[in-house]
Design a protein around this motif. Structure first.
Motif, PDB file in Angstrom:
ATOM      1  N   GLU A   1       0.803  -1.219   0.000  1.00  0.00           N
ATOM      2  CA  GLU A   1       0.000   0.000   0.000  1.00  0.00           C
ATOM      3  C   GLU A   1       0.835   1.267   0.000  1.00  0.00           C
ATOM      4  N   LYS A   2       1.871   1.320   0.702  1.00  0.00           N
ATOM      5  CA  LYS A   2       2.548   2.598   0.899  1.00  0.00           C
ATOM      6  C   LYS A   2       4.044   2.435   0.791  1.00  0.00           C
ATOM      7  N   HIS A   3       4.601   3.183  -0.118  1.00  0.00           N
ATOM      8  CA  HIS A   3       6.036   3.124  -0.298  1.00  0.00           C
ATOM      9  C   HIS A   3       6.655   4.258   0.503  1.00  0.00           C
ATOM     10  N   VAL A   4       7.389   3.901   1.522  1.00  0.00           N
ATOM     11  CA  VAL A   4       7.937   4.939   2.381  1.00  0.00           C
ATOM     12  C   VAL A   4       9.365   5.252   1.952  1.00  0.00           C
ATOM     13  N   ASP A   5       9.572   6.491   1.549  1.00  0.00           N
ATOM     14  CA  ASP A   5      10.909   6.910   1.157  1.00  0.00           C
ATOM     15  C   ASP A   5      11.460   7.860   2.190  1.00  0.00           C
ATOM     16  N   GLU A   6      12.720   8.104   2.112  1.00  0.00           N
ATOM     17  CA  GLU A   6      13.314   9.093   3.004  1.00  0.00           C
ATOM     18  C   GLU A   6      12.711  10.463   2.703  1.00  0.00           C
ATOM     19  N   GLY A   7      12.689  11.321   3.715  1.00  0.00           N
ATOM     20  CA  GLY A   7      12.111  12.650   3.518  1.00  0.00           C
ATOM     21  C   GLY A   7      12.788  13.395   2.378  1.00  0.00           C
ATOM     22  N   GLY A   8      11.953  13.991   1.506  1.00  0.00           N
ATOM     23  CA  GLY A   8      12.518  14.757   0.389  1.00  0.00           C
ATOM     24  C   GLY A   8      12.716  13.911  -0.850  1.00  0.00           C
ATOM     25  N   LYS A   9      12.601  12.601  -0.736  1.00  0.00           N
ATOM     26  CA  LYS A   9      12.788  11.757  -1.910  1.00  0.00           C
ATOM     27  C   LYS A   9      11.489  11.100  -2.355  1.00  0.00           C
ATOM     28  N   GLU A  10      10.379  11.560  -1.772  1.00  0.00           N
ATOM     29  CA  GLU A  10       9.107  10.992  -2.161  1.00  0.00           C
ATOM     30  C   GLU A  10       8.826  11.321  -3.625  1.00  0.00           C
ATOM     31  N   PRO A  11       8.176  10.426  -4.365  1.00  0.00           N
ATOM     32  CA  PRO A  11       7.832  10.752  -5.761  1.00  0.00           C
ATOM     33  C   PRO A  11       6.853  11.910  -5.819  1.00  0.00           C
ATOM     34  N   MET A  12       7.024  12.738  -6.855  1.00  0.00           N
ATOM     35  CA  MET A  12       6.171  13.916  -6.998  1.00  0.00           C
ATOM     36  C   MET A  12       4.776  13.507  -7.473  1.00  0.00           C
ATOM     37  N   SER A  13       3.786  14.218  -7.014  1.00  0.00           N
ATOM     38  CA  SER A  13       2.430  13.919  -7.469  1.00  0.00           C
ATOM     39  C   SER A  13       2.305  14.223  -8.958  1.00  0.00           C
ATOM     40  N   LEU A  14       1.559  13.412  -9.636  1.00  0.00           N
ATOM     41  CA  LEU A  14       1.448  13.542 -11.090  1.00  0.00           C
ATOM     42  C   LEU A  14       0.801  14.862 -11.501  1.00  0.00           C
ATOM     43  N   TRP A  15      -0.126  15.349 -10.666  1.00  0.00           N
ATOM     44  CA  TRP A  15      -0.822  16.585 -11.060  1.00  0.00           C
ATOM     45  C   TRP A  15       0.116  17.782 -11.033  1.00  0.00           C
ATOM     46  N   ILE A  16       1.113  17.754 -10.153  1.00  0.00           N
ATOM     47  CA  ILE A  16       2.076  18.864 -10.135  1.00  0.00           C
ATOM     48  C   ILE A  16       2.882  18.856 -11.434  1.00  0.00           C
ATOM     49  N   PHE A  17       3.271  17.671 -11.807  1.00  0.00           N
ATOM     50  CA  PHE A  17       4.033  17.512 -13.046  1.00  0.00           C
ATOM     51  C   PHE A  17       3.221  18.056 -14.241  1.00  0.00           C
ATOM     52  N   GLY A  18       1.945  17.674 -14.272  1.00  0.00           N
ATOM     53  CA  GLY A  18       1.066  18.127 -15.361  1.00  0.00           C
ATOM     54  C   GLY A  18       0.904  19.629 -15.353  1.00  0.00           C
ATOM     55  N   ALA A  19       0.744  20.208 -14.177  1.00  0.00           N
ATOM     56  CA  ALA A  19       0.550  21.655 -14.081  1.00  0.00           C
ATOM     57  C   ALA A  19       1.787  22.401 -14.598  1.00  0.00           C
ATOM     58  N   CYS A  20       2.968  21.893 -14.208  1.00  0.00           N
ATOM     59  CA  CYS A  20       4.207  22.528 -14.669  1.00  0.00           C
ATOM     60  C   CYS A  20       4.327  22.451 -16.191  1.00  0.00           C
ATOM     61  N   ALA A  21       3.971  21.310 -16.750  1.00  0.00           N
ATOM     62  CA  ALA A  21       4.055  21.144 -18.198  1.00  0.00           C
ATOM     63  C   ALA A  21       3.150  22.151 -18.903  1.00  0.00           C
ATOM     64  N   ALA A  22       1.936  22.333 -18.364  1.00  0.00           N
ATOM     65  CA  ALA A  22       0.996  23.265 -18.983  1.00  0.00           C
ATOM     66  C   ALA A  22       1.532  24.693 -18.926  1.00  0.00           C
ATOM     67  N   VAL A  23       2.083  25.057 -17.762  1.00  0.00           N
ATOM     68  CA  VAL A  23       2.629  26.410 -17.615  1.00  0.00           C
ATOM     69  C   VAL A  23       3.790  26.617 -18.591  1.00  0.00           C
ATOM     70  N   ALA A  24       4.672  25.623 -18.657  1.00  0.00           N
ATOM     71  CA  ALA A  24       5.829  25.748 -19.539  1.00  0.00           C
ATOM     72  C   ALA A  24       5.391  25.880 -20.996  1.00  0.00           C
ATOM     73  N   LEU A  25       4.370  25.123 -21.348  1.00  0.00           N
ATOM     74  CA  LEU A  25       3.884  25.144 -22.728  1.00  0.00           C
ATOM     75  C   LEU A  25       3.347  26.521 -23.109  1.00  0.00           C
ATOM     76  N   VAL A  26       2.489  27.052 -22.252  1.00  0.00           N
ATOM     77  CA  VAL A  26       1.871  28.353 -22.529  1.00  0.00           C
ATOM     78  C   VAL A  26       2.920  29.469 -22.495  1.00  0.00           C
ATOM     79  N   ALA A  27       3.753  29.441 -21.466  1.00  0.00           N
ATOM     80  CA  ALA A  27       4.764  30.492 -21.327  1.00  0.00           C
ATOM     81  C   ALA A  27       5.759  30.428 -22.472  1.00  0.00           C
ATOM     82  N   GLY A  28       6.192  29.223 -22.803  1.00  0.00           N
ATOM     83  CA  GLY A  28       7.143  29.063 -23.904  1.00  0.00           C
ATOM     84  C   GLY A  28       6.579  29.589 -25.197  1.00  0.00           C
TER      85      GLY A  28
END
Ligand code: HEC
Length: 254
Positions: free
Chosen positions: A32-59
């Motif tokens: 159920e839960k993958h515990v990583d060391e603090g700061g190394k947790e995988p990033m949420s997918l929605w953050i990744f998507g939001a950044c891509a959208a911003v980069a696309l529009v800004a670019g």
């Protein structure tokens, strides 16, 4: 009491059974839960998507504005960017006028070939264009025949029938080219060029006929059209664009 240094000899306890719930729980946690060391947790997918959208529009916005990226600044000094010029026939090298008109005219002759034959000798119900007095003589006569058709008799006095008008869909360049072709093929060799300008004049003259659209007759030809078409003759060796047949002055001057 039990001595911790001695092995557990209490056989009343089933080790496997008592460990079982723990193992099961551990497996569930791993699943159920993958515990990583603090700061190394995988990033949420929605953050990744939001950044891509911003980069696309800004670019897109910045690139278009040219503030941060300008193509011209990325090329070496002195480099000339290749431009595609579609107006000059793809920049094909110019050729002598007579040759260019003949090449194009041979294609337009496809309209005539069924009746006047590939060798221009006619045959059957059709007169020859080889040595034809009206094809080789006054260019205005010839142009009127092509544009309006001809109701016999022909130049030899023989009546073959009626030639249908061929002007529909022809541009002045087409007309000029086919006339030049006929006048310099099948053994004919006037050596001159019927220019696009002359053919354009022919079309005006044709429209101004008393009975436009009807085939011309021998009488009308000799009464109204026994002359050369208006327009400046060109040197058959002058260079022209092989596609548009327009004079290639600029190209020749370079
Ligand atoms: C459907 C058949 C047909 C087609 C297509 C045709 N012609 Fe004709 N053409 C004739 C006939 C028939 C005559 C003779 C008419 C008569 O004298 O009764 C003739 C006559 C001529 C004459 C006069 C010849 C002379 O010396 O009297 C010329 C010039 C001519 N055609 C050029 C052309 C050209 C150029 C084309 C193509 C753009 C063309 N014709 C397409 C049937 C055709």
């Amino acid at each position: 009491m039990q001595d911790s240094n001695k092995p557990d000899l209490d056989e009343s306890l089933n080790v496997t059974t008592s460990h079982d719930p723990m193992l099961r729980e551990a497996a569930a946690v791993v699943r159920e839960k993958h515990v990583d060391e603090g700061g190394k947790e995988p990033m949420s997918l929605w953050i990744f998507g939001a950044c891509a959208a911003v980069a696309l529009v800004a670019g897109g916005a910045l690139g278009k504005a040219g503030t941060f990226f300008n193509y011209d600044e990325t090329v070496r000094p002195g480099y000339v960017r290749q431009t595609l010029d579609t107006d000059d026939g793809g920049a094909l090298p110019p050729v002598p006028a007579l040759k260019a008109y003949m090449t194009k005219g041979e294609k337009i002759y496809g309209k005539c070939i069924g009746c006047h034959a590939p060798d221009g000798k006619g045959g059957g119900a059709f007169p020859a264009l080889a040595s034809s007095e009206w094809a080789l003589g006054d260019t205005e006569k010839f142009a009127m025949i092509v544009l309006n058709g001809l109701s016999g008799p022909s130049s030899t006095g023989k009546t073959w029938g009626v030639m249908p008008a061929q002007g529909v869909g022809m541009s002045p360049t087409d007309l000029a080219a086919v006339m030049t072709y006929v006048r310099n093929s099948f053994g004919n060799s006037t050596g001159d060029v019927v220019t696009t300008e002359m053919a354009a004049e022919a079309m005006k003259i044709s429209e101004a006929r008393a009975n436009p659209g009807s085939p011309v007759t021998a009488d009308e030809l000799s009464a109204d059209h026994a002359k050369a078409l208006p327009g400046e003759p060109i040197d058959p060796a002058a260079m022209v664009d092989p596609v548009t047949l327009a004079p290639a002055e600029t190209a020749a001057a370079e």
